[in-house]
Write a protein that holds these residues in place. Structure first.
Motif, short mmCIF file in Angstrom:
data_model
loop_
_atom_site.label_atom_id
_atom_site.label_comp_id
_atom_site.label_asym_id
_atom_site.label_seq_id
_atom_site.Cartn_x
_atom_site.Cartn_y
_atom_site.Cartn_z
N VAL A 65 0.84 -1.20 0.00
CA VAL A 65 0.00 0.00 0.00
C VAL A 65 0.87 1.25 0.00
N GLN A 66 1.95 1.23 0.77
CA GLN A 66 2.84 2.38 0.88
C GLN A 66 3.52 2.72 -0.45
N HIS A 67 4.01 1.71 -1.14
CA HIS A 67 4.88 1.96 -2.28
C HIS A 67 4.22 1.76 -3.65
N ASN A 68 3.09 1.06 -3.69
CA ASN A 68 2.52 0.70 -4.99
C ASN A 68 1.08 1.13 -5.19
N THR A 69 0.52 1.91 -4.27
CA THR A 69 -0.84 2.41 -4.44
C THR A 69 -0.90 3.88 -4.08
N ASP A 70 -2.04 4.50 -4.40
CA ASP A 70 -2.30 5.88 -3.99
C ASP A 70 -3.42 5.95 -2.95
N LEU A 71 -3.61 4.86 -2.21
CA LEU A 71 -4.65 4.81 -1.19
C LEU A 71 -4.30 5.70 0.00
N ASP A 72 -5.31 6.36 0.55
CA ASP A 72 -5.12 7.22 1.72
C ASP A 72 -5.51 6.51 3.02
N VAL A 73 -6.43 5.55 2.93
CA VAL A 73 -6.90 4.80 4.10
C VAL A 73 -7.15 3.36 3.70
N ILE A 74 -6.77 2.43 4.56
CA ILE A 74 -7.09 1.02 4.33
C ILE A 74 -7.65 0.41 5.62
N ALA A 75 -8.36 -0.69 5.45
CA ALA A 75 -8.76 -1.54 6.57
C ALA A 75 -8.45 -2.97 6.19
N ILE A 76 -7.92 -3.74 7.12
CA ILE A 76 -7.76 -5.18 6.93
C ILE A 76 -8.92 -5.86 7.62
N THR A 77 -9.63 -6.70 6.86
CA THR A 77 -10.89 -7.28 7.34
C THR A 77 -10.88 -8.79 7.11
N ASP A 78 -10.04 -9.49 7.85
CA ASP A 78 -9.98 -10.94 7.68
C ASP A 78 -11.26 -11.60 8.14
N HIS A 79 -11.50 -12.80 7.60
CA HIS A 79 -12.72 -13.53 7.90
C HIS A 79 -12.75 -13.99 9.36
N ASP A 80 -13.66 -13.41 10.13
CA ASP A 80 -13.98 -13.90 11.48
C ASP A 80 -12.81 -13.90 12.45
N VAL A 81 -11.77 -13.13 12.15
CA VAL A 81 -10.66 -12.92 13.08
C VAL A 81 -10.27 -11.45 13.03
N ILE A 102 -7.45 1.39 9.59
CA ILE A 102 -8.67 1.08 10.34
C ILE A 102 -8.67 -0.41 10.66
N VAL A 103 -8.96 -0.75 11.89
CA VAL A 103 -9.12 -2.16 12.28
C VAL A 103 -10.50 -2.63 11.87
N GLY A 104 -10.56 -3.80 11.23
CA GLY A 104 -11.85 -4.32 10.79
C GLY A 104 -11.90 -5.83 10.83
N GLU A 105 -13.06 -6.36 10.47
CA GLU A 105 -13.31 -7.81 10.41
C GLU A 105 -14.44 -8.05 9.42
N GLU A 106 -14.32 -9.11 8.64
CA GLU A 106 -15.45 -9.56 7.83
C GLU A 106 -16.12 -10.71 8.57
N ILE A 107 -17.34 -10.46 9.01
CA ILE A 107 -18.05 -11.36 9.90
C ILE A 107 -19.00 -12.25 9.10
N THR A 108 -18.93 -13.54 9.37
CA THR A 108 -19.85 -14.49 8.74
C THR A 108 -21.09 -14.61 9.61
N THR A 109 -22.14 -13.89 9.24
CA THR A 109 -23.40 -14.00 9.98
C THR A 109 -24.22 -15.15 9.38
N ARG A 122 -13.11 -8.95 18.42
CA ARG A 122 -13.69 -9.85 17.43
C ARG A 122 -15.18 -10.03 17.64
N ILE A 123 -15.91 -10.02 16.53
CA ILE A 123 -17.33 -10.37 16.53
C ILE A 123 -17.44 -11.85 16.16
N PRO A 124 -18.06 -12.69 16.98
CA PRO A 124 -18.14 -14.12 16.65
C PRO A 124 -18.91 -14.37 15.36
N SER A 125 -18.58 -15.44 14.68
CA SER A 125 -19.32 -15.83 13.49
C SER A 125 -20.58 -16.59 13.88
N GLY A 126 -21.49 -16.75 12.92
CA GLY A 126 -22.67 -17.59 13.11
C GLY A 126 -23.81 -16.96 13.86
#
Length: 284
Positions: A65-81, A102-109, A122-126
């Motif tokens: 992100v630092q060297h190869n993009t022009d993004l100003d903000v990112i979030a990492i949103t791994d699955h259920d962790v 930004i801290v994030g998560e992709e939640i499996t509801t 962490r938000i639990p899955s399910g």
């Protein structure tokens, strides 16, 4: 616990100038349109690392992100962790990165994937969609629907769920991802834009859903500002707009090669074991 109330919608005139009302019903925002409307900020708030099923490490993502993009903000949103996102923030805080994080998560509801942004735990899955949203809001976070309205993808939030939440008095979505740069968006992006702009009027985001480095930034959210707090304010006010392109072939090749590799198989097994252990602990 942080108590949060539903935000009122911005005035229609402001939304027409700042949000997606200036766009055709099924169109994303181009870079030229973004600059003309004062949206010089560019964010990608949906991507995955080796902490779930992505093929890049946290450090590799930050460096890319630092060297190869022009993004100003990112979030990492791994699955259920959330551990990967917390680790990324630690590294980001110790570094001298030009972008915000930004801290994030992709939640499996039970009824589709949901992005939790600006969270700490962490938000639990399910869980039900309503309970998952509540747990995000209790942390002061934002609940954003990921890749909705795809008829074939089982983790895509469907119209009946969106209708139910839209009609509720005490639970709500803070935004919807109407541009997803992965295969999840090939059919559904335009449909999500049309339905949201004609029915729900939710703030719209565009994201890469990257599982490889070459996909990072392929989808983006345009906003006025450069920081995490400014994009949060833009989302809350309904002033963001989705943009971007789809993954290229390189992104698919990188991801598939990783999934088939010994490292990828081991990573998926460890992720599954971690989720199983945490679910057992929650039931104990």
């Amino acid at each position: 616990m942080i108590t949060q109330t539903r935000n009122s919608a911005p005035p229609a005139s402001d939304q027409a100038l700042q949000g997606t009302a200036m766009l055709a019903r099924g169109k994303a925002m181009t870079q030229q349109q973004a600059l003309q409307s004062g949206k010089t900020g560019k964010a990608d708030l949906h991507m995955h690392s080796t902490y779930s099923d992505g093929c890049a490490t946290i450090q590799q993502i930050l460096d890319h992100v630092q060297h190869n993009t022009d993004l100003d903000v990112i979030a990492i949103t791994d699955h259920d962790v959330i551990e990967g996102a917390l680790r990324a923030r630690d590294l980001w805080e110790k570094g001298s990165y030009r972008f915000d994080f930004i801290v994030g998560e992709e939640i499996t509801t039970k009824e589709g994937h949901l992005l939790g942004l600006f969270i700490e735990h962490r938000i639990p899955s399910g869980l039900s969609m309503e309970r998952s949203i509540d747990l995000i809001h209790e942390q002061g976070g934002l609940a954003v629907i990921a890749h909705p309205l795809h008829r074939l993808f089982r983790h895509s939030c469907q119209r009946s769920v969106m209708d139910r939440i839209h009609a509720a008095k005490d639970v709500w979505f803070d935004g919807v991802e109407t541009w997803n740069a992965s295969f999840c968006g090939i059919y559904a992006n335009r449909h999500a834009m049309v339905v949201n702009r004609s029915v729900y009027g939710l703030p719209e985001l565009g994201n890469s859903d990257a599982h490889s480095l070459s996909a990072v930034g392929r989808g983006c959210t345009w906003f006025a500002g450069k920081t995490a707090q400014e994009i949060r304010a833009n989302i809350t006010a309904g002033q963001t707009a989705p943009g971007g392109t789809f993954w290229d072939m390189q992104a698919y090749v990188q991801w598939v090669r990783y999934l088939m590799s010994k490292e990828g198989r081991q990573g998926r097994r460890q992720h599954a074991e971690l989720l199983s252990f945490e679910q057992q602990a929650e039931l104990a």
